[in-house]
Design an enzyme around this catalytic site. Structure first.
Site, short mmCIF file in Angstrom:
data_model
loop_
_atom_site.label_atom_id
_atom_site.label_comp_id
_atom_site.label_asym_id
_atom_site.label_seq_id
_atom_site.Cartn_x
_atom_site.Cartn_y
_atom_site.Cartn_z
N HIS A 171 0.83 -1.22 0.00
CA HIS A 171 0.00 0.00 0.00
C HIS A 171 0.87 1.27 0.00
O HIS A 171 0.76 2.10 -0.89
CB HIS A 171 -0.90 -0.05 1.23
CG HIS A 171 -1.85 1.11 1.37
ND1 HIS A 171 -2.96 1.26 0.58
CD2 HIS A 171 -1.84 2.17 2.22
CE1 HIS A 171 -3.60 2.37 0.93
NE2 HIS A 171 -2.95 2.94 1.91
N HIS B 153 -33.95 15.53 15.30
CA HIS B 153 -34.23 16.24 14.05
C HIS B 153 -34.10 17.76 14.18
O HIS B 153 -34.42 18.49 13.25
CB HIS B 153 -35.64 15.88 13.57
CG HIS B 153 -35.74 14.48 13.04
ND1 HIS B 153 -35.45 13.39 13.81
CD2 HIS B 153 -36.06 13.99 11.81
CE1 HIS B 153 -35.61 12.28 13.08
NE2 HIS B 153 -35.98 12.62 11.87
#
Lengths: 647, 647
Positions: free
Chosen positions: A257, A457
């Site tokens: 990687h 919310h």
């Protein structure tokens, strides 16, 4: 025929040399995807590297952006002048076009900034939507290109990547192809540590074509790319690759990687791949193969210019790409009764259907409260004429799609959802700010005014969290007039995104004048005091109505009170200090905003007061909540008396 | 045998009556899932409503939280005292336990706050992990329960929902069951507007058992639940339902979701379902069926108490659930050389392996830089003894899993990833703050100190964005000592989450003393001036080292300078004003933090200065970036001279 294997090796060695020169970098992707990329460029991709801004070019997105040397190598080898060998030698250095992760520079062929996993493929979805919408408008003579995304395992693990798979299948974006680097390694080790999924089956479940190939078999890749182009479905080409292919020590290993590369690695890779050339040296024959391969794109570009010359839609095509604003700005009916600013916003959006036909609304399950659909038909798998995209409950994807659409050009994206869900969309919004893209993010349900749906919310800290973000303009307009003003400023702003926070509950109409866009200064005196100012009330959004009401009562008590409306901090911040002081005055100040006080010390002195929210909200109707949390006219009056008395 | 159909109708009418009484609400879920829920409770669920905190109870999560009346009806009918008829009559009113969306109240049987789509099922994953980890530790006699999640379409469209599907399959959490309300309607209209996916196939691709049933066929549901319990795989029960089932006008319609209910709806539903009873009246025979159904759980609870009495692991079981802190706090070796605070953090985490065996580390592809894995084995599909969960590149899921684990009890969750990815995780972190759960969020790569990976990966506004969040403690420790102190405070804090922002680059060791946890006050004088204070430098994180260095130079110039370390604003905010003033002093102040200045006006006066970041970062090494952005000792000194001169 070009020698694609050598073309691929040129990618490998440019990457190796650049990463060694930089002292760090990610070799896994460029070494692992070299054959895939070389085959794409050699036989399929439609770009003209000499004209990187050609509107009908194929778009290439490196979603696994840590593998940036793959992209820089491709741009250099294909002849993009801005990515010279000298530029590659500055890889990962300050100011280099070859940054650690790709940073949008379209003149240099870098279509979009990528690196945060998942963002790239989600942007690619936006590009593919843009192409289809524009093709529907202008025809295939002017718009007919594909979007190719290099994709890593991380991109597919991310939720937004999964949202992309699902929506792309639903919309059947057949000109979008994912090239998946199935190398079975992530930063943390083998992918098997964290995933056991049958990824091809997952794509098939979402109605994609899936083609599985050996990612180092050029013929197989070539056939897969041909199949992707001929199949009406979106395509996943699952490329089984060996990470860091070519470096014996690291091939197929976790260290492939980004483990530091040694002199020995360089020697061994040169030996293994029979590459006798010194660092940064590519043989002329290979450059020639790359150059020849680009002829297909150059021809296409010239043919396109010829077709466009006398094309009846050439003028509107250019106009959409310049995205001019309507002049004069559409006038809006003034509501007489208190009206939710989301409704006023819907009115503006409707008017823009005619005045800015290149607007494209993206919406995450929120048609009803914003009215955007009133005049807009849906963009669907079978009808690309719509200017309204049902994104589903996929906010993060939607935000990134908006970035991809803006980066693509030709359309003005407008992304709509509930403000509480901005937390889901935030990383994509940050990308818009970082890339300085003109995206408009429209949100409803801006505060405890949401009511009984409760604290999950009800945004509290959202305004502050975006005010803290560089290059993001946060608007919380007070009424219909300010809402229209905010839309106008946001659409005029071409060097960054804007956010509109709008109310579900009715907002008092506090402005009547519309001759001047007063929101441009960020804050202004909405209502003057009757005499020398004894108090200033500063309000945003629906709280402006409370401030006006309090002002009337305070004036009646003999306290001359100014009301300042502050729809946009960022714009006010750009005012000269003297202008700021003139507007805010020297009298005691009370700021009123149904949100976190965090940051308000910017405009308030220790002797001033803030009325807002210091906790999360609760479940009750909006009226009850405003009362419960003390955001009321009475509280303003009470606090005002205190401040004026002690002043 | 209980009359499950009547039990289901009792749910329906409680929901109808409560929503009508409240004037608003979401009837779609309770009416559509009534048979599913009644069958689960009647024949399968293991809970004792009289002992809602019993640790070995099954966990029920209403992920589609807008359908909250389903949960309240279930809790009431099953005999949970806190959810009385009177409580249900206060549905959606201020202070009611029956809030608009479920708000965690475990004494009332509400396991977790849900409502933001996707969060619930992701929390459920955490609960299922917790159960398996605890079972491995204490055996099935003490720990053997299941997790059931009611799931809507929105939850599955959300990226985090998709992350959950993938990881649950990978970990083979066989005691987790999703009950999917496949009603084909979302708020925006038909689900077909935004999804065409074969959802059962998507789950199968991730190694789930999938059972498809008619969601109103009690026998079929019952068989499916039995199958879910006997199959070793996690199970999706895909329940094809009719939204708002029972109200002729709304059945299967978009309005079934939450359209206002009328008197006529009530009359027609009563007629259609042959329910002659007045509002809020449930016949005794139905109450009796519910009560009888709960006998299974009561028996199980009593048997468990008996088993536990003489169980050899009873004491550690209780201890894990009380989660006591190590005393004394483990001492850490003091690094002599500058050390990244992520490394110091890894050292603390290692020591906690022995001192707090109930810690469970969740990690999103970040083993290497935090060293957490050194002493921790992985929790896998085949080995549940590990205390390290590879969550993959799924940050949002990971954050919510941490919430679920904390809500489950018995384990201390620690979630680890890069700070730039906190934007992906943010919504889940907000849920931890809202629920006041003791979750520790550990982040690495806290600033431009990340280096060449560039601006996508460099947090700028993240600290401010979380400082704005109620009930979140943000720590940015200066060195190894402060890192250990931050861990200690964070773990002591039982009423909310904490965030640790740690450096990838080495931090100077600015503290030697460890007798007192000085971070507790949020900010403190790290280094006193040599004489009466002429200047105060305020620093966080790695910038403390710069401040100390600047102090030495300034003292040499004859400017007596104090250095204040401010690892945690929120704690300092709780200090009395006088203590704050004493620490910060009255001399000119310079704050140094490699991040956005947003919010710093809280501690700085107009005459003071801030040295940090006003833009996004760039791609270059950390040293070059600190220089480029002017966060240097020289710049501090220069600014100090200016301020002292004009003071």
């Amino acid at each position: 025929m070009p020698d694609i294997q050598s073309m691929a090796h040129a990618i490998r060695f440019l990457a190796l040399d650049a990463i060694r020169n930089a002292g760090e970098g990610h070799q896994g992707v460029p070494l692992g995807m070299a054959e895939i990329a070389a085959t794409l460029y050699a036989n399929h991709l439609k770009v003209d590297p000499k004209d990187p801004l050609w509107p009908d070019r194929d778009r290439v997105v490196l979603s696994n952006g840590h593998g940036s040397m793959l992209l820089y190598a491709l741009l250099h080898l294909s002849g993009c002048e801005a990515v010279s060998l000298d530029a590659i030698k500055t890889f990962r250095k300050l100011g280099s076009v070859c940054a650690g992760h790709p940073e949008i520079e379209q003149h240099a062929g870098i279509e979009i900034t990528t690196g945060l996993l998942g963002q790239g493929i989600a942007c690619a979805v936006g590009m593919a939507v843009a192409e289809q919408r524009l093709q529907a408008e202008f025809g295939a003579d002017l718009v007919d290109h594909r979007t190719w995304a290099f994709v890593g395992d991380g991109c597919l693990q991310e939720g937004m990547g999964q949202e992309a798979i699902s929506l792309v299948g639903h919309l059947q974006l057949g000109k979008l192809t994912f090239l998946w680097d199935d190398n079975q390694i992530t930063d943390d080790g083998a992918t098997s540590l964290s995933i056991s999924e049958d990824i091809p089956a997952r794509f098939r479940a979402a109605q994609w074509q899936v083609i599985e190939v050996d990612g180092h078999d050029i013929d197989a890749i070539d056939a897969a790319l041909t199949s992707a182009k001929s199949d009406p479905r979106p395509s996943l080409i699952a490329c089984r690759t060996v990470i860091a292919r070519g470096i014996p020590r690291l091939e197929g290993q976790r260290g492939g990687h980004s483990a530091p590369l040694t002199d020995q690695d360089s020697i061994e890779m040169r030996a293994a791949l029979d590459w006798p050339h010194p660092a940064f040296h590519i043989p002329d024959t290979i450059y020639a193969d790359w150059d020849n391969a680009m002829q297909r794109g150059r021809d296409a570009q010239e043919a396109w210019r010829t077709r466009k010359q006398d094309h009846p839609k050439a003028q509107p095509f250019d106009s959409w790409h310049q995205s001019p604003l309507p002049a004069p700005w559409p006038s809006l009916p003034h509501p007489n009764a208190p009206t939710p600013t989301i409704q006023s916003s819907g009115d503006v959006c409707d008017q823009l259907m005619d005045a800015m036909p290149n607007t494209l609304v993206l919406c995450a399950d929120l048609e009803a409260p914003t009215n955007h659909k009133r005049r807009r038909s849906a963009f669907t798998a079978t009808d690309r004429n719509g200017s309204y995209v049902h994104c589903g409950v996929r906010e993060h994807l939607m935000g990134a799609m908006a970035c991809g659409i803006a980066a693509h050009g030709g359309l003005q994206p407008i992304a709509v959802t509930y403000l509480a869900f901005s937390d889901y969309e935030r990383a994509a919004m940050r990308m818009a700010a970082l890339m300085a893209l003109p995206v408009l993010f429209v949100f409803s349900h801006d505060s405890i005014g949401v009511g009984s749906n409760g604290p999950t919310h009800q945004p509290i800290e959202v305004l502050a969290s975006f005010r803290a973000m560089p290059n993001m303009r946060v608007f919380r307009p007070a009424d219909a007039v300010e809402t229209a003003e905010a839309w106008q400023i946001a659409l005029e702003t071409r060097n960054g995104p804007s956010l509109l926070a709008l109310s579900r509950q009715p907002a008092d109409q506090v402005r009547q004048d519309t001759d001047t866009n007063r929101s441009r200064s960020g804050a202004y005196v909405l209502s003057e005091p009757s005499a020398s100012r004894a108090l200033t009330l500063i309000a945003t959004g629906t709280e402006a109505g409370l401030a006006i009401e309090a002002q009337q009562a305070l004036e009646a008590e003999g306290i001359p009170t100014a009301v300042v409306s502050m729809p946009c901090w960022e714009l006010f911040e750009t005012q000269p200090a003297a202008a700021q002081t003139e507007i805010l005055g020297t009298a005691p100040r009370i700021a009123i905003e149904a949100a976190s006080p965090f940051g308000w010390t910017r405009w308030l002195r220790p002797q001033d007061a803030f009325i807002g929210m210091t906790t999360f909200g609760a479940s009750a109707t909006a009226d009850v909540l405003y009362e419960h949390f003390g955001i009321t006219v009475d509280r303003i009056i009470e606090k005002a008396r205190e401040l004026v008395k002690s002043d």
